[in-house]
Write a protein that holds these residues in place. Structure first.
Motif, PDB file in Angstrom:
ATOM      1  N   CYS A 124       0.836  -1.197   0.000  1.00 21.73           N
ATOM      2  CA  CYS A 124       0.000   0.000   0.000  1.00 21.73           C
ATOM      3  C   CYS A 124       0.877   1.257   0.000  1.00 21.73           C
ATOM      4  O   CYS A 124       0.620   2.212  -0.748  1.00 21.73           O
ATOM      5  N   MET A 125       1.926   1.241   0.828  1.00 30.60           N
ATOM      6  CA  MET A 125       2.853   2.369   0.861  1.00 30.60           C
ATOM      7  C   MET A 125       3.540   2.546  -0.491  1.00 30.60           C
ATOM      8  O   MET A 125       3.699   3.674  -0.976  1.00 30.60           O
ATOM      9  N   TYR A 126       3.946   1.453  -1.089  1.00 30.83           N
ATOM     10  CA  TYR A 126       4.647   1.553  -2.374  1.00 30.83           C
ATOM     11  C   TYR A 126       3.748   2.179  -3.429  1.00 30.83           C
ATOM     12  O   TYR A 126       4.155   3.115  -4.144  1.00 30.83           O
ATOM     13  N   MET A 127       2.518   1.673  -3.555  1.00 34.17           N
ATOM     14  CA  MET A 127       1.631   2.172  -4.599  1.00 34.17           C
ATOM     15  C   MET A 127       1.255   3.633  -4.376  1.00 34.17           C
ATOM     16  O   MET A 127       1.216   4.427  -5.321  1.00 34.17           O
ATOM     17  N   LYS A 128       0.994   4.001  -3.113  1.00 33.77           N
ATOM     18  CA  LYS A 128       0.556   5.372  -2.820  1.00 33.77           C
ATOM     19  C   LYS A 128       1.711   6.368  -2.757  1.00 33.77           C
ATOM     20  O   LYS A 128       1.575   7.509  -3.198  1.00 33.77           O
ATOM     21  N   ARG A 129       2.822   5.961  -2.168  1.00 32.12           N
ATOM     22  CA  ARG A 129       3.870   6.941  -1.856  1.00 32.12           C
ATOM     23  C   ARG A 129       5.037   6.951  -2.837  1.00 32.12           C
ATOM     24  O   ARG A 129       5.801   7.914  -2.876  1.00 32.12           O
ATOM     25  N   ILE A 130       5.196   5.884  -3.614  1.00 32.34           N
ATOM     26  CA  ILE A 130       6.277   5.847  -4.598  1.00 32.34           C
ATOM     27  C   ILE A 130       5.706   5.902  -6.014  1.00 32.34           C
ATOM     28  O   ILE A 130       5.999   6.812  -6.780  1.00 32.34           O
ATOM     29  N   ALA A 131       4.863   4.932  -6.342  1.00 28.57           N
ATOM     30  CA  ALA A 131       4.385   4.822  -7.723  1.00 28.57           C
ATOM     31  C   ALA A 131       3.458   5.958  -8.126  1.00 28.57           C
ATOM     32  O   ALA A 131       3.690   6.636  -9.134  1.00 28.57           O
ATOM     33  N   ALA A 132       2.384   6.182  -7.347  1.00 28.02           N
ATOM     34  CA  ALA A 132       1.356   7.145  -7.755  1.00 28.02           C
ATOM     35  C   ALA A 132       1.876   8.574  -7.919  1.00 28.02           C
ATOM     36  O   ALA A 132       1.559   9.229  -8.924  1.00 28.02           O
ATOM     37  N   PRO A 133       2.665   9.113  -6.968  1.00 29.77           N
ATOM     38  CA  PRO A 133       3.107  10.514  -7.120  1.00 29.77           C
ATOM     39  C   PRO A 133       4.009  10.756  -8.329  1.00 29.77           C
ATOM     40  O   PRO A 133       4.212  11.900  -8.727  1.00 29.77           O
ATOM     41  N   LEU A 134       4.540   9.696  -8.892  1.00 28.10           N
ATOM     42  CA  LEU A 134       5.465   9.846 -10.020  1.00 28.10           C
ATOM     43  C   LEU A 134       4.788   9.665 -11.371  1.00 28.10           C
ATOM     44  O   LEU A 134       5.451   9.753 -12.404  1.00 28.10           O
ATOM     45  N   GLN A 135       3.475   9.405 -11.364  1.00 26.90           N
ATOM     46  CA  GLN A 135       2.767   9.142 -12.604  1.00 26.90           C
ATOM     47  C   GLN A 135       1.873  10.318 -12.979  1.00 26.90           C
ATOM     48  O   GLN A 135       1.160  10.862 -12.132  1.00 26.90           O
TER      49      GLN A 135
ATOM     50  N   LEU B  21       5.437  18.504   9.375  1.00 25.16           N
ATOM     51  CA  LEU B  21       6.021  17.948   8.156  1.00 25.16           C
ATOM     52  C   LEU B  21       4.958  17.208   7.355  1.00 25.16           C
ATOM     53  O   LEU B  21       4.902  17.318   6.122  1.00 25.16           O
ATOM     54  N   GLN B  22       4.101  16.468   8.039  1.00 21.01           N
ATOM     55  CA  GLN B  22       3.007  15.775   7.359  1.00 21.01           C
ATOM     56  C   GLN B  22       2.143  16.761   6.578  1.00 21.01           C
ATOM     57  O   GLN B  22       1.793  16.519   5.413  1.00 21.01           O
ATOM     58  N   ARG B  23       1.797  17.873   7.213  1.00 22.60           N
ATOM     59  CA  ARG B  23       0.952  18.873   6.561  1.00 22.60           C
ATOM     60  C   ARG B  23       1.639  19.457   5.333  1.00 22.60           C
ATOM     61  O   ARG B  23       1.013  19.635   4.280  1.00 22.60           O
ATOM     62  N   ARG B  24       2.923  19.753   5.442  1.00 26.53           N
ATOM     63  CA  ARG B  24       3.668  20.313   4.305  1.00 26.53           C
ATOM     64  C   ARG B  24       3.733  19.325   3.155  1.00 26.53           C
ATOM     65  O   ARG B  24       3.642  19.716   1.974  1.00 26.53           O
ATOM     66  N   ILE B  25       3.899  18.061   3.462  1.00 26.41           N
ATOM     67  CA  ILE B  25       3.943  17.029   2.414  1.00 26.41           C
ATOM     68  C   ILE B  25       2.598  16.938   1.713  1.00 26.41           C
ATOM     69  O   ILE B  25       2.521  16.883   0.471  1.00 26.41           O
ATOM     70  N   GLU B  26       1.521  16.932   2.487  1.00 23.69           N
ATOM     71  CA  GLU B  26       0.181  16.874   1.901  1.00 23.69           C
ATOM     72  C   GLU B  26      -0.096  18.102   1.045  1.00 23.69           C
ATOM     73  O   GLU B  26      -0.672  17.999  -0.047  1.00 23.69           O
ATOM     74  N   GLU B  27       0.318  19.280   1.528  1.00 28.23           N
ATOM     75  CA  GLU B  27       0.104  20.516   0.778  1.00 28.23           C
ATOM     76  C   GLU B  27       0.907  20.542  -0.513  1.00 28.23           C
ATOM     77  O   GLU B  27       0.454  21.080  -1.533  1.00 28.23           O
ATOM     78  N   SER B  28       2.105  19.955  -0.492  1.00 28.13           N
ATOM     79  CA  SER B  28       2.930  19.898  -1.696  1.00 28.13           C
ATOM     80  C   SER B  28       2.240  19.094  -2.786  1.00 28.13           C
ATOM     81  O   SER B  28       2.217  19.504  -3.953  1.00 28.13           O
ATOM     82  N   ALA B  29       1.670  17.965  -2.401  1.00 30.19           N
ATOM     83  CA  ALA B  29       0.969  17.131  -3.382  1.00 30.19           C
ATOM     84  C   ALA B  29      -0.257  17.854  -3.920  1.00 30.19           C
ATOM     85  O   ALA B  29      -0.522  17.843  -5.134  1.00 30.19           O
ATOM     86  N   ALA B  30      -1.004  18.498  -3.014  1.00 32.56           N
ATOM     87  CA  ALA B  30      -2.206  19.221  -3.439  1.00 32.56           C
ATOM     88  C   ALA B  30      -1.862  20.357  -4.400  1.00 32.56           C
ATOM     89  O   ALA B  30      -2.542  20.570  -5.409  1.00 32.56           O
ATOM     90  N   ALA B  31      -0.779  21.087  -4.096  1.00 32.53           N
ATOM     91  CA  ALA B  31      -0.361  22.193  -4.958  1.00 32.53           C
ATOM     92  C   ALA B  31       0.051  21.697  -6.338  1.00 32.53           C
ATOM     93  O   ALA B  31      -0.102  22.405  -7.342  1.00 32.53           O
ATOM     94  N   GLY B  32       0.578  20.483  -6.391  1.00 34.35           N
ATOM     95  CA  GLY B  32       0.989  19.909  -7.664  1.00 34.35           C
ATOM     96  C   GLY B  32      -0.120  19.172  -8.374  1.00 34.35           C
ATOM     97  O   GLY B  32       0.119  18.582  -9.443  1.00 34.35           O
ATOM     98  N   GLY B  33      -1.328  19.172  -7.789  1.00 34.54           N
ATOM     99  CA  GLY B  33      -2.454  18.502  -8.416  1.00 34.54           C
ATOM    100  C   GLY B  33      -2.351  16.992  -8.369  1.00 34.54           C
ATOM    101  O   GLY B  33      -2.973  16.310  -9.191  1.00 34.54           O
TER     102      GLY B  33
END
Length: 306
Positions: free
Chosen positions: A141-152, A262-274
């Motif tokens: 689950c971590m691999y698919m969500k945190r490695i694979a998905a953000p890079l696609q 740090l969690q909030r900043r990470i979530e915001e980074s993803a949101a800002a990048g769509g």
């Protein structure tokens, strides 16, 4: 290895653990080869509970050190952790975290693995459940969500796998929630007694934010996690090996678990990048100046640009 890491060689990570460069530099009989993952926390937590001194060799999985010949001679699977017992002739190598924990319990003797056959079997059942279900499913689950998905650019092709592993991760945590109804610990009579089962299940269960699982409706699980966090052994294990997969300047898994800012900043980074899923890419983007290009993990999956 970085100069900052080299400065820590030979120094204590915890009351019982010391960071060393290699087996040749060891003073303790027990040597743990570890990376910053929940799997390495398991034997570390057990060694801390046992009060056994041990040396720690950091395995840099971003440099693929776990696949080098010297390492695979000890661990044919080429993963972390690996334990070497130097008190035997020749030294005994043990790979797979569950097998390492059983070896240590049997070597040193501990109530964490009872001798009574029925009570021992109960602990071993939960240990085997952790290494066959809780750990691997959460890892996927971590691999698919945190490695694979953000890079696609398009996550649609990944959604079947993401949904599959997310649902199964929820199911596994629900198994713990039901088991802990009216209990403090997973095994033992009455409310239970702390055992190897608890130490083994803690790591992945505690990473529910990184897995993306809402545990607000699991009070038994949350109470159990808090009890374990109150133990010095658990907190000490999170310091082993004390080096992030990003290198010396990056956040450890314990940082990701506990640093709400740090969690909030990470979530915001993803949101800002769509991006619908946050992950390593966002940490790399947030901390690029601090980390440096050569220390970005999983860069082989795709180019990460600022």
């Amino acid at each position: 290895q970085s100069s900052r890491l080299m400065e820590r060689i030979g120094k204590q990570l915890t009351q019982h653990a010391r960071l060393v460069r290699s087996v040749e530099d060891c003073e303790s009989d027990i040597v743990l080869f570890a990376a910053d993952t929940p799997n390495s926390w398991k034997p570390a937590a057990l060694l801390e509970e046992l009060g056994v001194p041990y040396d720690v060799v950091f395995v840099d999985i971003m440099k693929n050190q776990q696949s080098e010949e010297a390492y695979t001679k000890m661990n044919p699977n080429g993963r972390t952790p690996t334990l070497v017992d130097r008190s035997t002739t020749p030294p005994t190598s043990v790979f797979e975290s569950g097998a390492i924990c059983l070896y240590l319990c049997e070597k040193f003797g501990t109530p964490l693995l009872p001798t009574d056959p029925a009570r021992r079997s109960e602990v071993v059942q939960w240990l085997f459940w952790q290494v066959s279900a809780l750990g691997p499913i959460h890892g996927q689950c971590m691999y698919m969500k945190r490695i694979a998905a953000p890079l696609q650019p398009d996550v649609a092709p990944l959604m079947f796998s993401i949904n599959r592993f997310e649902k199964e991760s929820i199911r596994c945590l629900s198994v713990l929630e039901r088991r802990l109804e009216g209990r403090e610990w997973l095994c033992g009579p009455g409310g239970g007694e702390l055992s190897l089962a608890d130490l083994s299940c803690y790591g992945y269960a505690s990473m529910h934010w990184w897995t993306g699982i809402d545990v607000s409706g699991m009070p038994n699980l949350r109470g159990w996690l808090e009890r374990l966090r109150g133990r010095e052994s658990i907190m000490s294990a999170a310091l082993v090996p004390g080096v992030s997969v990003f290198g010396e300047r990056g956040p450890t898994f314990e940082d990701l678990r506990t640093d709400v800012g740090l969690q909030r900043r990470i979530e915001e980074s993803a949101a800002a990048g769509g991006r619908p899923f946050f992950g390593w890419r966002d940490i790399a983007l947030l901390l690029a100046d601090r980390l440096g290009a050569t220390e970005v993990p999983f860069s082989s999956h795709t180019a990460v640009s600022r």
